[in-house]
Every structure is written in structure tokens, then in C-alpha cells.
Design an enzyme around this catalytic site. Sequence first.
Site, short mmCIF file in Angstrom:
data_model
loop_
_atom_site.label_atom_id
_atom_site.label_comp_id
_atom_site.label_asym_id
_atom_site.label_seq_id
_atom_site.Cartn_x
_atom_site.Cartn_y
_atom_site.Cartn_z
N ASP A 1 1.21 40.63 -14.35
CA ASP A 1 0.45 41.03 -15.54
C ASP A 1 0.76 42.47 -15.96
O ASP A 1 1.47 43.19 -15.25
CB ASP A 1 -1.07 40.83 -15.32
N ASN B 1 -14.34 40.81 -9.53
CA ASN B 1 -15.10 39.77 -10.24
C ASN B 1 -14.46 38.40 -10.07
O ASN B 1 -14.79 37.45 -10.78
CB ASN B 1 -15.25 40.13 -11.73
N HIS C 1 -11.17 37.70 -10.47
CA HIS C 1 -10.00 37.39 -11.30
C HIS C 1 -8.73 37.31 -10.45
O HIS C 1 -8.64 37.88 -9.38
CB HIS C 1 -9.84 38.37 -12.49
N GLU D 1 -9.59 36.56 -16.20
CA GLU D 1 -10.96 36.97 -15.98
C GLU D 1 -11.89 35.76 -15.88
O GLU D 1 -11.51 34.65 -16.29
CB GLU D 1 -11.40 37.86 -17.16
#
Length: 247
Positions: free
Chosen positions: A67, A134, A136, A141
Site C-alpha cells: 500500500d 483497528n 486493518h 480498513e
Amino acid sequence: MKIFIEKNYELLSSKAVLRFKKILESKKVKNIAFPTGNTPKLFYRKLVELYKKGKIDFSKISGFLIDEYYPMKKDSKDSFNYYISNNFFALVNLKEKYSLNGSNLDFISECRSYKELIEKKGGLDMAILGIGENGHIGFNEPGSELNSRVRLVELKNTTLDLNRAKYEAGPIPRYALTMGIYEIFRAKRIMLLASGKSKSERVRDFLNGPISRDLPVSVLRLHPDIEVIIDKEAAVLIEDKIMNLIN
Ligand code: GLP
């Protein structure tokens, strides 16, 4: 699923190197997706040391960065391109190195090209992954579709707040380009790394929570060939009934 719980970050990184080296030597992998973040830093350092000693060879391997922030100049110190180049890609003898370009104004064609490139190369043989706090993976996400492809995503405030600490210049971008859950899940094998207490809830949920879009990493539980390497701190919340299965 194989799960290794190592005493600390150092041993986790050594274990990851050992397992990775074995996989490389099996010659069954060519296309490998690599992550950024703090977690794999020592893993990369150890791989580079091995390479310098002539004990590991990447000449048949194509590396794919997972990414990148958007917009982002490739040579900015905050870019994932800069990170992967300086921690790994430029320090070993990879056959090919690929990444998403966060400075291409046409992000639709950037994502399409990366998706098509991965397909043309025959898909990923392996993805090495960290876990966001979180849940991801890459920058997929919570809420990401399980069949999501390479695309532009808007980052959650939780991610921006955490990543700001690793960020040097100016305001952190709200957007990123990322391989989708589809590309990652389709990798023939996965190595998932998690270190420290801050990852312990996600590790617990990954092993024993519902498989859900709200926790993107949870889908990896369905992967047929995944190994998970964590340290004791990341493992503190694993429930006894699961721990008994691991030991
Ligand atoms: C970043 C990356 C992820 C990485 C994760 C965890 O934002 N997009 O690919 O796995 O966050 O980073 P760390 O290892 O620093 O906790």
C-alpha cells in the site's frame, strides 16, 4: 493455521526470518507482497544481514509493496515506497520491485494497472502482513468489502491518529492506495506478524471473534495456508480454550 508464540519481538523477528527463508528455499514462491509498519522492521533488518552474508537469495523473487498513502511523492520520507526501499527493496537482490505510485494523479488507472500487473504475474504466492490496531490489513480498513480490489481508500481517524506518530512532514494524507482483501486473500500463503500489547485485542478477535467486515484481518482465518507469528505480549488476551489448541 500454524501459530507461533515467541517470547519477545526479537525472537518473533528471528522466527519469521527462519520460516521465510525455508519458504524461499522451497522455490515455491516468486511473487511476494511486503508490508510497512514498525512490526516487520527487524524482520527486514535480519533478512538484509543474511543477504549480506550470502545466506539468502532473492534473485527469483518479485517484491510487491502492499500500500501507499495518497497523494504521496515516491521519494518523500513519509512514503511507504521510501520505507520499503530503505528497509528492504534497495538492500537485497530482488529480481523485480513493484509498488503503487501515490503521485499518479490518475489514481483509477494507477490501481487498475497494479491489479492487472498482479494478475499478469499469476497472482501472489505469498503475502507477509502486519495488523493495524483497528484490524486493518494493508490499508483495508474496517468496513472493506471482502472481495475488494486494488483501490483508493479513505483512512479512518483511528489509523490517521496512530500513523501520525510515524509521520514526519506536514498533514498526513486522508487517503491511500492499497491492494484489496481479494488480492491479499488470494495469495497462496500468508504470514501474519503481530507484536506488543497494543495488538492483543485484535489477535484475540482474529482467533476467536466473528469473521466480519468490521475486522478485516478476521477473514484470514479462512485462508488455507496461513502462519501467524506473534510475541507473548500480543498473545496475552488469547482465551484459554484457544491457547490449549495452540500448545
Ligand atoms: C500500516 C500499514 C499496514 C501495517 C499496519 C501496522 O498503516 N498500512 O500494512 O501492517 O499499519 O503497522 P505497525 O506494524 O507499525 O503496527
